[in-house]
Design a protein around this motif. Structure first.
Motif, mmCIF file in Angstrom:
data_model
loop_
_atom_site.group_PDB
_atom_site.id
_atom_site.type_symbol
_atom_site.label_atom_id
_atom_site.label_comp_id
_atom_site.label_asym_id
_atom_site.label_seq_id
_atom_site.Cartn_x
_atom_site.Cartn_y
_atom_site.Cartn_z
ATOM 1 N N LEU B 14 0.817 -1.219 0.000
ATOM 2 C CA LEU B 14 0.000 0.000 0.000
ATOM 3 C C LEU B 14 0.855 1.276 0.000
ATOM 4 O O LEU B 14 0.549 2.210 -0.740
ATOM 5 N N TYR B 17 1.929 2.036 -3.524
ATOM 6 C CA TYR B 17 0.863 2.624 -4.347
ATOM 7 C C TYR B 17 0.633 4.075 -3.941
ATOM 8 O O TYR B 17 0.394 4.943 -4.779
ATOM 9 N N SER B 35 -5.188 0.505 -13.310
ATOM 10 C CA SER B 35 -4.355 -0.456 -12.578
ATOM 11 C C SER B 35 -3.068 -0.716 -13.356
ATOM 12 O O SER B 35 -2.012 -0.944 -12.770
ATOM 13 N N ARG B 50 -5.030 -4.623 -8.743
ATOM 14 C CA ARG B 50 -6.492 -4.683 -8.603
ATOM 15 C C ARG B 50 -6.892 -5.530 -7.413
ATOM 16 O O ARG B 50 -7.786 -5.173 -6.643
ATOM 17 N N LEU B 53 -6.123 -3.562 -4.205
ATOM 18 C CA LEU B 53 -7.046 -2.454 -3.974
ATOM 19 C C LEU B 53 -8.445 -2.957 -3.637
ATOM 20 O O LEU B 53 -9.198 -2.301 -2.913
ATOM 21 N N TYR B 66 -9.235 4.397 -11.528
ATOM 22 C CA TYR B 66 -9.426 4.831 -10.146
ATOM 23 C C TYR B 66 -9.310 6.346 -10.065
ATOM 24 O O TYR B 66 -8.412 6.930 -10.664
ATOM 25 N N LEU B 71 -8.747 7.581 -4.141
ATOM 26 C CA LEU B 71 -7.950 6.418 -3.784
ATOM 27 C C LEU B 71 -6.834 6.811 -2.819
ATOM 28 O O LEU B 71 -6.533 6.105 -1.849
ATOM 29 N N ILE B 75 -6.332 5.048 0.822
ATOM 30 C CA ILE B 75 -5.109 4.349 1.239
ATOM 31 C C ILE B 75 -4.522 5.034 2.464
ATOM 32 O O ILE B 75 -4.103 4.389 3.420
#
Lengths: 228, 228
Positions: B14, B17, B35, B50, B53, B66, B71, B75
């Motif tokens: 995470l 990302y 993605s 994907r 998430l 997204y 997003l 996160i």
DNA sequence: TAGATTGTTAATCGATTAACAATC
DNA sequence: TAGATTGTTAATCGATTAACAATC
């Protein structure tokens, strides 16, 4: 077993066993160690220790355990620590300096043999007897000093470019401290150490711990209430 | 999906990302990201993105991607980064100093709020406006400053003792830079960063790379020989 | 021989990935 | 409607673990 590639998860644990074995060897002079003892020191379970060690060969003795010195040698050899791998640090800022003067490396057999930066301000300055050289000299230094490991400690923006220069110079192993992902050809190994990411993961578990504590507290209150 | 614990492997990705999303958001002002794009930035494959998430909920839009800001927020929240978690560094030697003055922490929302050591020589000295305090004051400082993360940067011998003091003071998250394993109760999370171990793992892969190169070279010679 | 401990098997668990129906 | 891309399923792969026969 011997032969056939050692699983990645096992490779990542070998240095931990190595450290535990060093402790045993330097300690009370025990000649052998059991998987149970080794597991306790490494913080894993004994079955895992035996499985991991079995990938290196059958170096234990049933009913007895593992010969400390022999196993020490085998792990050292397997990890490639019988050779020395000169390393260069690129990016001599805050973190680069700390790494350059970090005793832990030399104690464990890694020699920092060159420092690079691009900032005119710091070029020529010496740290631990090594001058900070311009990044343009990277390629020749890699050849001359036989550098095989590159340690990237630059700002994130510069990391990819530095990685490419390292690859171009023939370096096949990179330790990346910059907070960004670098892309390299498949024959180059990169390991990433990212302090912020470690803290963010810790934050997740901290939050979860706190959520559990809060829920428990709520339950306790409810229980008390019911009693009253 | 929502609910049911997020796999550890996912939690560890995470933050990656998150960083990629920040880059997108600060960059060309794209409002959505696929993605596929995220995967390229994070250095993983799109199916994994994907799947990862999807553990947070269904925050994407089929055919579109997204929403970057949304997003980002999800996160951040999931990682617990909407709260702040004050941290203390214990052991203000070479590495501790580098960590204390490392900008990367504050940039990513972590505040170092206390420094501890036991060496009379350094007590009282200030780093970045914070005084180095005696370890004996740890417990009261944890309570007063609401410290929830302990960063151990002591020599290996001291690490276990420091960990116990942190646990005793109520700290539930520990980042351990000392080159030794610390044992803590199961409700405490420890993450370990060990530079020597990273280098040793790299050494293994470096050795393997070199073995492959040597084998290839031998084959080449053999081929040339056969030709002649 | 009795006790200890390895090395290996096999069951289980968790993570990765390709594929595709759902749906914008 | 056609094209794009998600969310989820199911197959696959790799890692962990308990259990125990082999053997010191």
């Amino acid at each position: 077993m011997r032969n056939r590639p050692i699983p990645e998860a096992t490779v990542a644990r070998l240095p931990i066993y190595l450290r535990a074995l060093l402790e045993v060897a330097e300690g009370r002079g025990e000649l052998t160690v059991s998987s149970e003892e080794l597991a306790a020191m490494a913080g894993v379970n004994a079955a895992k220790v035996r499985k991991d060690l079995s990938y290196l060969g059958s170096y234990g003795t049933r009913g007895v355990g593992y010969d400390v010195e022999y196993l020490l040698y085998q792990i050292t050899r397997e990890l490639g620590l019988t050779q020395d791998w000169p390393a260069a640090i690129i990016g001599i800022g805050n973190l680069g300096r700390a790494l350059a003067s970090y005793k832990g490396f030399s104690e464990r057999g890694f020699r920092i043999s060159a420092l690079f930066d691009v900032d005119e301000e710091v070029l020529g300055e010496q740290i631990g007897g090594l001058p900070i050289r311009h990044l343009d000299e990277l390629k020749e230094a890699v050849v001359e000093e036989g550098i095989s490991i590159g340690i990237i400690a630059t700002p994130p923006m510069a990391a990819q470019e530095v990685a490419e220069k390292l690859v171009d110079a023939g370096v096949k192993s990179i330790l990346n401290f910059a907070p960004s992902v670098v892309n390299v050809p498949p024959d180059v190994s990169v390991r990433k150490v990212d302090l912020s990411i470690e803290l963010q993961i810790l934050s997740f578990y901290q939050q979860r711990t706190q959520a559990i504590a809060t829920a428990r507290e709520a339950n306790r209150r409810l229980a008390v209430q019911r009693k009253v």
